[in-house]
Design a protein around this motif. Sequence first.
Motif, PDB file in Angstrom:
ATOM      1  N   LEU A  98       0.830  -1.210   0.000  1.00  0.00           N
ATOM      2  CA  LEU A  98       0.000   0.000   0.000  1.00  0.00           C
ATOM      3  C   LEU A  98       0.865   1.261   0.000  1.00  0.00           C
ATOM      4  CD1 LEU A  98      -2.830  -1.055   2.470  1.00  0.00           C
ATOM      5  CD2 LEU A  98      -2.908  -1.003  -0.039  1.00  0.00           C
ATOM      6  N   GLU A  99       1.960   1.255   0.738  1.00  0.00           N
ATOM      7  CA  GLU A  99       2.839   2.428   0.773  1.00  0.00           C
ATOM      8  C   GLU A  99       3.476   2.670  -0.595  1.00  0.00           C
ATOM      9  OE1 GLU A  99       4.758   5.813   1.672  1.00  0.00           O
ATOM     10  OE2 GLU A  99       3.104   4.879   2.753  1.00  0.00           O
ATOM     11  N   LEU A 100       3.936   1.615  -1.259  1.00  0.00           N
ATOM     12  CA  LEU A 100       4.517   1.778  -2.594  1.00  0.00           C
ATOM     13  C   LEU A 100       3.482   2.339  -3.562  1.00  0.00           C
ATOM     14  CD1 LEU A 100       6.777   1.460  -4.689  1.00  0.00           C
ATOM     15  CD2 LEU A 100       6.061  -0.929  -4.965  1.00  0.00           C
ATOM     16  N   LEU A 101       2.275   1.804  -3.525  1.00  0.00           N
ATOM     17  CA  LEU A 101       1.224   2.286  -4.424  1.00  0.00           C
ATOM     18  C   LEU A 101       0.879   3.748  -4.129  1.00  0.00           C
ATOM     19  CD1 LEU A 101      -1.070  -0.859  -4.610  1.00  0.00           C
ATOM     20  CD2 LEU A 101       0.657  -0.095  -6.253  1.00  0.00           C
ATOM     21  N   ARG A 102       0.875   4.124  -2.863  1.00  0.00           N
ATOM     22  CA  ARG A 102       0.654   5.534  -2.503  1.00  0.00           C
ATOM     23  C   ARG A 102       1.752   6.409  -3.104  1.00  0.00           C
ATOM     24  NH1 ARG A 102      -0.128   3.543   2.624  1.00  0.00           N
ATOM     25  NH2 ARG A 102      -2.313   3.410   3.151  1.00  0.00           N
ATOM     26  N   GLN A 103       2.996   5.962  -2.981  1.00  0.00           N
ATOM     27  CA  GLN A 103       4.130   6.744  -3.474  1.00  0.00           C
ATOM     28  C   GLN A 103       4.051   7.018  -4.963  1.00  0.00           C
ATOM     29  OE1 GLN A 103       7.627   4.551  -2.342  1.00  0.00           O
ATOM     30  NE2 GLN A 103       7.626   5.338  -0.244  1.00  0.00           N
ATOM     31  N   VAL A 104       3.522   6.062  -5.718  1.00  0.00           N
ATOM     32  CA  VAL A 104       3.477   6.221  -7.175  1.00  0.00           C
ATOM     33  C   VAL A 104       2.095   6.629  -7.682  1.00  0.00           C
ATOM     34  CG1 VAL A 104       5.423   4.648  -7.519  1.00  0.00           C
ATOM     35  CG2 VAL A 104       3.089   3.755  -7.638  1.00  0.00           C
ATOM     36  N   GLY A 105       1.161   6.860  -6.765  1.00  0.00           N
ATOM     37  CA  GLY A 105      -0.147   7.378  -7.143  1.00  0.00           C
ATOM     38  C   GLY A 105      -1.100   6.386  -7.777  1.00  0.00           C
ATOM     39  N   LEU A 106      -1.005   5.110  -7.412  1.00  0.00           N
ATOM     40  CA  LEU A 106      -1.923   4.107  -7.957  1.00  0.00           C
ATOM     41  C   LEU A 106      -3.021   3.783  -6.944  1.00  0.00           C
ATOM     42  CD1 LEU A 106       0.491   1.650  -9.792  1.00  0.00           C
ATOM     43  CD2 LEU A 106      -0.979   3.409 -10.772  1.00  0.00           C
ATOM     44  N   PRO A 107      -4.175   3.314  -7.415  1.00  0.00           N
ATOM     45  CA  PRO A 107      -5.301   3.033  -6.521  1.00  0.00           C
ATOM     46  C   PRO A 107      -4.987   1.940  -5.492  1.00  0.00           C
ATOM     47  CG  PRO A 107      -5.999   2.957  -8.820  1.00  0.00           C
ATOM     48  CD  PRO A 107      -4.508   3.064  -8.812  1.00  0.00           C
ATOM     49  N   LEU A 108      -5.558   2.106  -4.310  1.00  0.00           N
ATOM     50  CA  LEU A 108      -5.393   1.136  -3.224  1.00  0.00           C
ATOM     51  C   LEU A 108      -6.594   0.210  -3.092  1.00  0.00           C
ATOM     52  CD1 LEU A 108      -4.024   3.568  -0.483  1.00  0.00           C
ATOM     53  CD2 LEU A 108      -2.757   2.369  -2.285  1.00  0.00           C
ATOM     54  N   GLU A 109      -7.735   0.632  -3.627  1.00  0.00           N
ATOM     55  CA  GLU A 109      -8.956  -0.155  -3.510  1.00  0.00           C
ATOM     56  C   GLU A 109      -8.786  -1.531  -4.141  1.00  0.00           C
ATOM     57  OE1 GLU A 109     -10.049   4.202  -3.814  1.00  0.00           O
ATOM     58  OE2 GLU A 109      -8.755   2.846  -4.908  1.00  0.00           O
ATOM     59  N   GLY A 110      -9.203  -2.552  -3.400  1.00  0.00           N
ATOM     60  CA  GLY A 110      -9.163  -3.921  -3.905  1.00  0.00           C
ATOM     61  C   GLY A 110      -7.843  -4.636  -3.719  1.00  0.00           C
ATOM     62  N   VAL A 111      -6.807  -3.942  -3.298  1.00  0.00           N
ATOM     63  CA  VAL A 111      -5.493  -4.582  -3.141  1.00  0.00           C
ATOM     64  C   VAL A 111      -5.548  -5.674  -2.086  1.00  0.00           C
ATOM     65  CG1 VAL A 111      -3.089  -4.235  -2.443  1.00  0.00           C
ATOM     66  CG2 VAL A 111      -4.183  -2.610  -3.985  1.00  0.00           C
ATOM     67  N   ALA A 112      -6.086  -5.364  -0.922  1.00  0.00           N
ATOM     68  CA  ALA A 112      -6.115  -6.340   0.173  1.00  0.00           C
ATOM     69  C   ALA A 112      -6.849  -7.620  -0.233  1.00  0.00           C
ATOM     70  CB  ALA A 112      -6.760  -5.730   1.411  1.00  0.00           C
ATOM     71  N   GLN A 113      -7.929  -7.482  -0.998  1.00  0.00           N
ATOM     72  CA  GLN A 113      -8.722  -8.647  -1.396  1.00  0.00           C
ATOM     73  C   GLN A 113      -7.981  -9.550  -2.382  1.00  0.00           C
ATOM     74  OE1 GLN A 113      -9.673  -5.502  -1.256  1.00  0.00           O
ATOM     75  NE2 GLN A 113     -11.766  -5.303  -0.532  1.00  0.00           N
ATOM     76  N   HIS A 114      -7.001  -9.018  -3.089  1.00  0.00           N
ATOM     77  CA  HIS A 114      -6.290  -9.802  -4.107  1.00  0.00           C
ATOM     78  C   HIS A 114      -4.794  -9.926  -3.822  1.00  0.00           C
ATOM     79  CE1 HIS A 114      -9.833  -9.999  -6.677  1.00  0.00           C
ATOM     80  NE2 HIS A 114     -10.074  -8.778  -6.265  1.00  0.00           N
ATOM     81  N   LEU A 115      -4.401  -9.609  -2.601  1.00  0.00           N
ATOM     82  CA  LEU A 115      -2.982  -9.573  -2.257  1.00  0.00           C
ATOM     83  C   LEU A 115      -2.273 -10.895  -2.521  1.00  0.00           C
ATOM     84  CD1 LEU A 115      -0.731  -7.774  -1.071  1.00  0.00           C
ATOM     85  CD2 LEU A 115      -1.296  -8.764   1.169  1.00  0.00           C
ATOM     86  N   GLU A 116      -2.961 -12.017  -2.329  1.00  0.00           N
ATOM     87  CA  GLU A 116      -2.309 -13.325  -2.501  1.00  0.00           C
ATOM     88  C   GLU A 116      -1.822 -13.557  -3.928  1.00  0.00           C
ATOM     89  OE1 GLU A 116      -6.391 -13.868  -3.932  1.00  0.00           O
ATOM     90  OE2 GLU A 116      -5.640 -12.956  -2.099  1.00  0.00           O
ATOM     91  N   SER A 117      -2.318 -12.800  -4.882  1.00  0.00           N
ATOM     92  CA  SER A 117      -1.862 -12.969  -6.262  1.00  0.00           C
ATOM     93  C   SER A 117      -0.963 -11.815  -6.711  1.00  0.00           C
ATOM     94  CB  SER A 117      -3.052 -13.128  -7.207  1.00  0.00           C
ATOM     95  OG  SER A 117      -3.862 -11.980  -7.164  1.00  0.00           O
ATOM     96  N   PHE A 118      -0.453 -11.037  -5.760  1.00  0.00           N
ATOM     97  CA  PHE A 118       0.522 -10.000  -6.074  1.00  0.00           C
ATOM     98  C   PHE A 118       1.919 -10.594  -6.073  1.00  0.00           C
ATOM     99  CE2 PHE A 118      -2.692  -6.917  -5.774  1.00  0.00           C
ATOM    100  CZ  PHE A 118      -2.185  -5.657  -6.007  1.00  0.00           C
TER     101      PHE A 118
END
Length: 141
Positions: A13-33
């Motif tokens: 989430l911190e990396l995505l914040r730094q580069v300005g990408l959406p955070l919504e839905g990340v937690a629900q799909h984290l296992e496939s990141f």
Amino acid sequence: MRQARTEGLPQVLELLRQVGLPLEGVAQHLESFLLEFDDEKLVGCAGLEVWDQAGLLRSVAVHPDYRSRGIAGGLVRAALEQARRRGLKSLSLLTTTAEDYFPRFGFVRVERSQLPTALHASEEFRGACPATAAALHLTLS
């Protein structure tokens, strides 16, 4: 490169914040990141949301200090391989900043309405990405 685990969510989430990408839905799909590290520092990530037989490539991000080192390309290739191993028929993405980057992997620009309907359940389609985002699509064999 390694698969994300629950305890890695704050770093992603911190990396995505730094580069300005959406955070919504990340937690629900984290296992496939997929995550790329320099020692213990997260320097890149790419997510794969699976919706029926369609995949959504999302959150391809590289820390600004680590760009132009091939990290994003490695993450995208690994996500493509992951999608193929899962038997997905296609992979799509939405982008506001990298439309010219993804064709090197075979993605082509399409109208958003041409993307698989199953993807519309994603947070990316439900408002996390603006309607002006370019839609790109790749048929997997």
